[in-house]
Scaffold this motif. Structure first.
Motif, PDB file in Angstrom:
ATOM      1  N   GLU A   1      15.298 -25.693 -14.438  1.00 56.69           N
ATOM      2  CA  GLU A   1      14.950 -25.173 -15.529  1.00 56.69           C
ATOM      3  C   GLU A   1      13.369 -25.746 -15.635  1.00 56.69           C
ATOM      4  O   GLU A   1      12.538 -24.983 -16.066  1.00 56.69           O
ATOM      5  N   TYR A   2      13.104 -26.820 -15.295  1.00 57.08           N
ATOM      6  CA  TYR A   2      11.751 -27.598 -15.301  1.00 57.08           C
ATOM      7  C   TYR A   2      10.904 -26.475 -14.586  1.00 57.08           C
ATOM      8  O   TYR A   2       9.634 -26.311 -14.983  1.00 57.08           O
ATOM      9  N   PHE A   3      11.244 -26.285 -13.347  1.00 60.52           N
ATOM     10  CA  PHE A   3      10.138 -25.755 -12.331  1.00 60.52           C
ATOM     11  C   PHE A   3      10.134 -23.944 -12.721  1.00 60.52           C
ATOM     12  O   PHE A   3       9.236 -23.350 -12.432  1.00 60.52           O
ATOM     13  N   ASP A   4      11.140 -23.734 -13.486  1.00 63.06           N
ATOM     14  CA  ASP A   4      10.846 -22.312 -14.177  1.00 63.06           C
ATOM     15  C   ASP A   4       9.836 -22.054 -15.137  1.00 63.06           C
ATOM     16  O   ASP A   4       9.320 -21.106 -15.191  1.00 63.06           O
ATOM     17  N   THR A   5       9.478 -23.110 -15.517  1.00 63.49           N
ATOM     18  CA  THR A   5       8.472 -23.268 -16.644  1.00 63.49           C
ATOM     19  C   THR A   5       7.165 -23.983 -16.480  1.00 63.49           C
ATOM     20  O   THR A   5       6.386 -23.862 -17.180  1.00 63.49           O
ATOM     21  N   VAL A   6       7.324 -24.952 -15.453  1.00 63.97           N
ATOM     22  CA  VAL A   6       6.268 -25.959 -15.383  1.00 63.97           C
ATOM     23  C   VAL A   6       4.804 -25.296 -15.113  1.00 63.97           C
ATOM     24  O   VAL A   6       3.539 -25.622 -15.283  1.00 63.97           O
ATOM     25  N   GLY A   7       4.828 -24.121 -14.304  1.00 59.90           N
ATOM     26  CA  GLY A   7       3.629 -23.352 -13.975  1.00 59.90           C
ATOM     27  C   GLY A   7       2.748 -22.850 -15.196  1.00 59.90           C
ATOM     28  O   GLY A   7       1.502 -22.844 -15.016  1.00 59.90           O
ATOM     29  N   SER A   8       3.560 -22.476 -16.220  1.00 66.05           N
ATOM     30  CA  SER A   8       2.843 -22.109 -17.627  1.00 66.05           C
ATOM     31  C   SER A   8       2.401 -23.067 -18.197  1.00 66.05           C
ATOM     32  O   SER A   8       1.205 -22.437 -18.980  1.00 66.05           O
ATOM     33  N   GLY A   9       2.513 -24.051 -17.955  1.00 61.20           N
ATOM     34  CA  GLY A   9       1.921 -25.277 -18.640  1.00 61.20           C
ATOM     35  C   GLY A   9       0.633 -25.914 -17.886  1.00 61.20           C
ATOM     36  O   GLY A   9       0.184 -26.926 -18.252  1.00 61.20           O
ATOM     37  N   LEU A  10       0.650 -25.543 -16.681  1.00 59.92           N
ATOM     38  CA  LEU A  10      -0.509 -26.289 -15.803  1.00 59.92           C
ATOM     39  C   LEU A  10      -1.819 -25.149 -15.938  1.00 59.92           C
ATOM     40  O   LEU A  10      -1.741 -24.113 -15.520  1.00 59.92           O
ATOM     41  N   ASP A  11      -2.852 -25.882 -16.257  1.00 62.24           N
ATOM     42  CA  ASP A  11      -4.245 -25.305 -16.384  1.00 62.24           C
ATOM     43  C   ASP A  11      -4.848 -24.896 -15.120  1.00 62.24           C
ATOM     44  O   ASP A  11      -5.607 -25.990 -14.621  1.00 62.24           O
ATOM     45  N   ALA A  12      -4.480 -23.833 -14.629  1.00 62.73           N
ATOM     46  CA  ALA A  12      -5.023 -23.391 -13.219  1.00 62.73           C
ATOM     47  C   ALA A  12      -5.564 -22.101 -13.323  1.00 62.73           C
ATOM     48  O   ALA A  12      -5.245 -21.292 -14.225  1.00 62.73           O
TER      49      ALA A  12
ATOM     50  N   THR B   1      -2.261 -22.541  -5.963  1.00 65.01           N
ATOM     51  CA  THR B   1      -1.892 -23.485  -6.917  1.00 65.01           C
ATOM     52  C   THR B   1      -0.390 -22.992  -7.158  1.00 65.01           C
ATOM     53  O   THR B   1       0.617 -23.977  -6.806  1.00 65.01           O
ATOM     54  N   PRO B   2       0.112 -21.741  -7.460  1.00 61.43           N
ATOM     55  CA  PRO B   2       1.384 -21.248  -7.583  1.00 61.43           C
ATOM     56  C   PRO B   2       2.199 -21.614  -6.089  1.00 61.43           C
ATOM     57  O   PRO B   2       3.330 -22.002  -6.365  1.00 61.43           O
ATOM     58  N   GLU B   3       1.414 -21.358  -5.204  1.00 56.63           N
ATOM     59  CA  GLU B   3       2.253 -21.793  -4.033  1.00 56.63           C
ATOM     60  C   GLU B   3       2.483 -23.289  -3.820  1.00 56.63           C
ATOM     61  O   GLU B   3       3.826 -23.334  -3.182  1.00 56.63           O
ATOM     62  N   CYS B   4       1.560 -24.067  -4.075  1.00 58.07           N
ATOM     63  CA  CYS B   4       1.972 -25.404  -4.235  1.00 58.07           C
ATOM     64  C   CYS B   4       3.113 -25.593  -4.859  1.00 58.07           C
ATOM     65  O   CYS B   4       3.885 -26.576  -4.400  1.00 58.07           O
ATOM     66  N   LEU B   5       3.112 -25.002  -6.149  1.00 63.65           N
ATOM     67  CA  LEU B   5       4.283 -25.491  -7.126  1.00 63.65           C
ATOM     68  C   LEU B   5       5.618 -24.775  -6.490  1.00 63.65           C
ATOM     69  O   LEU B   5       6.552 -25.602  -6.516  1.00 63.65           O
TER      70      LEU B   5
END
Length: 356
Positions: free
Chosen positions: A22-33, A40-44
């Motif tokens: 669940e954390y990884f489902d949402t962490v990208g939206s909170g990262l200022d990229a 960046t999304p590929e790294c995540l």
């Protein structure tokens, strides 16, 4: 361990695995990229794949059981602490695989080799992106604590504990590399490597985080918590070194002899060299550090160790350290709750049994 404790351990693991996904489902939206960034999304994505690809989650279990030393009620902050410990672990795995040039991790490609495959004509970019992926996991491990809805003092204490653990781990990586430049490091050096590289972030920090979340002050028990963590960390590293030479490759799902090929001054290598005669020493030293040595050569070294009784002596050392840790934990009964004291009392001996 008792069946009741094993069921509790399995419950901690199942619940956390769902939380981590669940954390990884949402962490990208909170990262200022910036929106144009594809890297960046590929790294995540690579961090997600590595993080969710197995793992025993023992750190998560430790922090939950540390909180249960104080209370069996709900404890705020344990989810954030669990995410932090496993993100720090992900950071370590990414950098470990880079340092060791490891192609696989947990049954899949390492982050480094994923980037090497992605950028075969740009090795420096692959190297740099791997370092940065590990760094991002470290930053996220601290950020999740900073964003936890906890009293300021508790949140600050958690961040401090985790930051110290990270710094100690970096020192551990440094002295781990330094150890292999010494001709014959003594046991105290190997114990220090196990303590800094593993015990402080895998055992001590999760226990500190769990106690802090439950309202306890781990600083009051710093000396004994550190001593317990050190002993359990030594058991864990000694077990890993034992299995690398004397374990069953089919059971482990990976070949034995990695430390021999890498020329590492592990517990097993030290015990082996302390037991051989001159002819056997020449045989061992001929393959030590030879990345291309064959499985047959590793088997010959293993045979020397078995004839010299090295596995039995390593098992005895494992049990001795485990008993010391168990006796230390047993002394907590006058202070903390029985059911979780029993977990920490049984943990060291359970880890030793896994070496058989």
């Amino acid at each position: 361990m008792t069946q009741q404790i094993l069921e509790r351990v399995a419950g901690h693991e199942r619940r956390f695995n769902a939380l981590f996904e669940e954390y990884f489902d949402t962490v990208g939206s909170g990262l200022d990229a910036p929106s144009f960034s594809r890297f960046t999304p590929e790294c995540l994505r690579l961090l997600r794949e590595l993080s969710l690809r197995g793992g025993k989650r023992i750190r998560v279990v430790l922090l939950h059981e540390a909180a249960r030393l104080v209370t069996d009620g709900p404890v705020d902050g344990l989810d954030a602490a669990a995410l932090s410990t496993e993100l720090l672990q992900t950071h370590g795995l990414v950098h470990d695989d880079l340092i060791d040039d490891s192609p696989t991790r947990r049954g899949g490609p390492s982050t480094y080799y994923s980037y090497r495959e992605r950028f075969p004509d740009h090795p420096r970019a692959a190297l740099g992106l791997t370092v940065l992926a590990g760094d991002l996991a470290l930053a996220l491990s601290l950020r999740v604590l900073l964003e936890a809805k906890l009293p300021v003092a508790v949140r600050q204490a958690m961040v401090e504990a985790q930051t110290r653990a990270a710094a100690d781990t970096f020192v551990g990586q440094i002295i781990d590399l330094e150890r292999d430049f010494a001709a014959a490091p003594d046991e105290d050096v190997l114990h220090s490597v196990a303590d800094y590289k593993s015990a402080r972030y895998s055992i001590l920090a999760p226990m500190q985080l769990g106690l802090l979340a439950a309202g306890e002050q781990p600083a009051l028990f710093e000396k004994e918590l550190r001593a317990y963590a050190r002993l359990v960390g030594i058991c864990g590293q000694m077990r890993d070194d034992y299995l690398d030479l004397f374990g069953d490759a089919a059971t482990m799902g990976k070949p034995t002899g990695t430390d021999i090929r890498d020329g590492k001054n592990s517990y097993a290598v030290r015990a082996l060299l302390a037991s051989v005669d001159e002819a056997e020493r020449r045989t061992v030293e001929a393959v030590l550090g030879d990345a291309s040595c064959t499985p047959e050569a590793v088997a010959a070294v293993r045979g020397i160790g078995e004839r010299r009784g090295v596995p039995a002596r390593m098992q005895a050392d494992l049990r001795r350290h485990a008993r010391q840790a168990s006796e230390m934990a047993a002394g907590w009964r006058s202070r903390w709750r029985e059911e979780s004291v029993a977990f920490f009392e049984q943990l060291p001996l359970w880890s030793v049994e896994r070496a058989r």
